[in-house]
Design a protein around this motif. Structure first.
Motif: not given
Length: 168
Positions: A142-147
């Protein structure tokens, strides 16, 4: 390969993102070349993200088999036993499989964001929405996709990114 500007190199470079052996990875070199090829790489990267690239799938399947051999060799060739999840290391095995699938999405989304792929924005928003709604969240994914969505700078991702921040 990217320096030559030959779009046919994309078919070799996308799987190269996932080549890892004994601590050696081609990710950074393949990424640089794919960035230089830009939009020529877009469709193949999206296919890899979605699990539709046979060469990428072959590399990832090999990684999954290594995990099976390491954690649950009793599952090899016995899908009925694997379904039951009776191996003592089943949790570690399933976690490793989930991380292999997450890494596929992370690596491709990084390069898609590098080339500012407008085609990938909706796909990544959908992925993030799915992660936010899931009971079995993968925070790392989730964090990587958001970034990557933030890096792409498309304003239609804003509501989903705000929703993610509000949930944390």
């Amino acid at each position: 390969l990217g320096n030559f500007g030959d779009p046919s190199a994309v078919k070799v470079l996308v799987p190269s993102l996932f080549y890892e052996e004994q601590g050696f990875s081609l990710f950074s070199q393949a990424r640089k070349s794919l960035i230089k090829l830009g939009k020529y790489a877009e469709n193949e990267l999206i296919k890899a993200y979605k699990g539709e690239d046979p060469e990428v799938n072959k590399l990832l399947d090999a990684q999954k088999l290594k995990a099976k051999k390491r954690f649950c060799p009793v599952y090899i060739g016995k899908p009925e036993i694997e379904k039951k999840g009776t191996c003592p290391n089943d949790g570690k095995y399933k976690t490793t499989l989930a991380s292999i699938n997450a890494v596929k999405k992370i690596k491709t989304s990084i390069v898609l964001a590098d080339i500012r792929s407008a085609k990938a924005v909706d796909m990544l928003i959908t992925e993030l929405e799915k992660q936010l709604a899931s009971k079995e969240k993968q925070p790392f994914l989730s964090e990587h996709i958001a970034v990557q969505l933030a890096k792409m700078g498309d304003k239609k991702a804003t509501p989903t990114l705000i929703k993610m921040v509000d949930k944390s």
